[in-house]
Design an enzyme around this catalytic site. Structure first.
Site, PDB file in Angstrom:
ATOM      1  N   GLY A  11      38.711  30.731  56.224  1.00 53.49           N
ATOM      2  CA  GLY A  11      39.632  31.599  56.912  1.00 53.49           C
ATOM      3  C   GLY A  11      39.980  32.780  56.001  1.00 53.49           C
ATOM      4  O   GLY A  11      41.128  33.089  55.440  1.00 53.49           O
ATOM      5  N   SER A  13      39.392  36.107  56.983  1.00 54.08           N
ATOM      6  CA  SER A  13      39.324  37.365  57.442  1.00 54.08           C
ATOM      7  C   SER A  13      40.957  38.037  57.172  1.00 54.08           C
ATOM      8  O   SER A  13      40.658  39.248  57.313  1.00 54.08           O
ATOM      9  CB  SER A  13      39.410  37.319  59.014  1.00 54.08           C
ATOM     10  OG  SER A  13      40.598  36.464  59.372  1.00 54.08           O
ATOM     11  N   TYR A 151      53.673  21.979  62.531  1.00 51.98           N
ATOM     12  CA  TYR A 151      53.304  22.958  61.346  1.00 51.98           C
ATOM     13  C   TYR A 151      53.510  22.045  60.131  1.00 51.98           C
ATOM     14  O   TYR A 151      52.438  21.826  59.102  1.00 51.98           O
ATOM     15  CB  TYR A 151      53.711  24.360  61.177  1.00 51.98           C
ATOM     16  CG  TYR A 151      52.865  24.937  59.968  1.00 51.98           C
ATOM     17  CD1 TYR A 151      51.702  25.539  60.000  1.00 51.98           C
ATOM     18  CD2 TYR A 151      53.869  25.075  58.792  1.00 51.98           C
ATOM     19  CE1 TYR A 151      51.273  26.157  58.967  1.00 51.98           C
ATOM     20  CE2 TYR A 151      53.391  25.955  57.664  1.00 51.98           C
ATOM     21  CZ  TYR A 151      51.848  26.466  57.906  1.00 51.98           C
ATOM     22  OH  TYR A 151      51.419  27.038  56.675  1.00 51.98           O
ATOM     23  N   ALA A 153      53.887  18.927  59.660  1.00 54.44           N
ATOM     24  CA  ALA A 153      53.107  17.677  59.853  1.00 54.44           C
ATOM     25  C   ALA A 153      51.563  17.949  59.551  1.00 54.44           C
ATOM     26  O   ALA A 153      51.133  17.123  58.578  1.00 54.44           O
ATOM     27  CB  ALA A 153      53.028  17.101  61.133  1.00 54.44           C
ATOM     28  N   LYS A 155      50.435  20.094  57.521  1.00 51.89           N
ATOM     29  CA  LYS A 155      50.417  20.751  55.906  1.00 51.89           C
ATOM     30  C   LYS A 155      50.727  19.481  55.354  1.00 51.89           C
ATOM     31  O   LYS A 155      50.208  19.307  54.108  1.00 51.89           O
ATOM     32  CB  LYS A 155      51.312  21.668  55.552  1.00 51.89           C
ATOM     33  CG  LYS A 155      50.830  22.936  56.378  1.00 51.89           C
ATOM     34  CD  LYS A 155      49.505  23.402  55.886  1.00 51.89           C
ATOM     35  CE  LYS A 155      49.023  24.767  56.515  1.00 51.89           C
ATOM     36  NZ  LYS A 155      47.608  24.863  56.083  1.00 51.89           N
TER      37      LYS A 155
END
Length: 281
Positions: A11, A13, A151, A153, A155
């Site tokens: 990830g 970019s 979200y 959950a 993490k």
């Protein structure tokens, strides 16, 4: 020497990932990094030397990840440090979000990292060394953000499997660190990194209010500096004793302390009930 270490960053970019990749190359490390568009990533990083390997990888496809790991070893020799950074935010209350929306967030944020771990661990096991940095969020430690439940959950899941990994791989010389960033001045809160519910329900006042706060107050005022975060990653990676929990940002640090205090308060207040469920002696 640190200049010989090979980092694998997913990830990359934009956001923290991009800042980290640029800093690593500046500091003389070798870097492999993933994006959905390898050439766009190469352009964004602005580095054309042999120490950088941009890769187009579908992290939710185990075969794609396996091919990427093979390519990294063939090009850069090995992998020393992994940063599982790829992910996106999914807004929406638990009632609002469909099963499909929830599962897609888990696919990227959780299973993408698991695919990377699964394919890199044989290298780390063979060498009896290696470091994982799995990017959670302060929302993976303190979950009371209305409208962020799914979200959160994902993490919390990252934190959970990283704790297990740290115990599983300890005797193998491999470390695992959960990184809990707070708000950093990146494009995470902008379109592309943050998705909203397809079918919102207006009754959820707290969730809608928090969305307004993020749009009108948080964006542009995040306290975290991505460049300083990159330096922190490098500093911790070079340590012999790495932490299991790493909170990045004064806001993350403060929220973590608040959560710990709240848990301690509940433990003290309900100690008798907690212990009342044991068999009576």
């Amino acid at each position: 020497m640190k200049t010989q270490k090979v980092w694998f960053v997913t990830g990359a970019s934009k956001g923290l990932g991009l800042s980290l990749v640029k800093r690593l190359l500046t500091e003389g490390y070798k870097v492999a990094a993933t994006s959905r568009d390898a050439e766009a990533l190469r352009t964004e990083v602005g580095y054309s030397g042999d120490d950088f390997l941009p890769l187009q990888v579908n992290l939710t496809d185990n075969n794609s990840v396996a091919e990427a790991v093979t390519a990294i070893v063939a090009k850069l020799g090995t992998i020393d440090v992994v940063v599982n950074n790829a992910g996106y935010g999914q807004l929406g209350t638990l009632e609002e979000l469909s099963d499909d929306e929830a599962r897609k967030n888990f696919d990227v944020n959780v299973f993408g990292s698991l695919n990377v771990i699964r394919n890199v661990m044989p290298i780390f096991r063979a060498r009896k060394s290696g470091a994982f940095f799995n990017i959670s969020s302060i929302a993976g430690f303190l979950g009371t953000f209305p409208g962020w439940g799914i979200y959160n959950a994902t993490k919390f899941a990252v934190a959970g499997f990283t704790e297990a990994l740290s115990a599983e791989a300890k005797s193998l010389g491999v470390t695992a660190t959960i990184v809990y960033p707070g708000y950093f001045k990146t494009n995470f809160l902008l379109q592309g990194s943050l998705r909203t519910a397809a079918k919102p329900i207006n009754d959820y006042k707290e969730a809608r209010d928090l969305e307004v706060i993020h749009n009108e107050q948080v964006i542009g005022n995040q306290p975290g500096d991505p460049e300083n975060a990159a330096l922190a990653f490098i500093e911790v990676a070079e340590m012999e004793e790495r932490p299991l929990h790493l909170f990045l940002g004064s806001d993350s640090f403060g929220m973590a302390q608040n959560k710990i205090e709240a848990v301690q308060k509940d433990l003290a207040a309900f100690e008798s009930i907690s212990k009342s469920t044991d068999f009576k002696k």
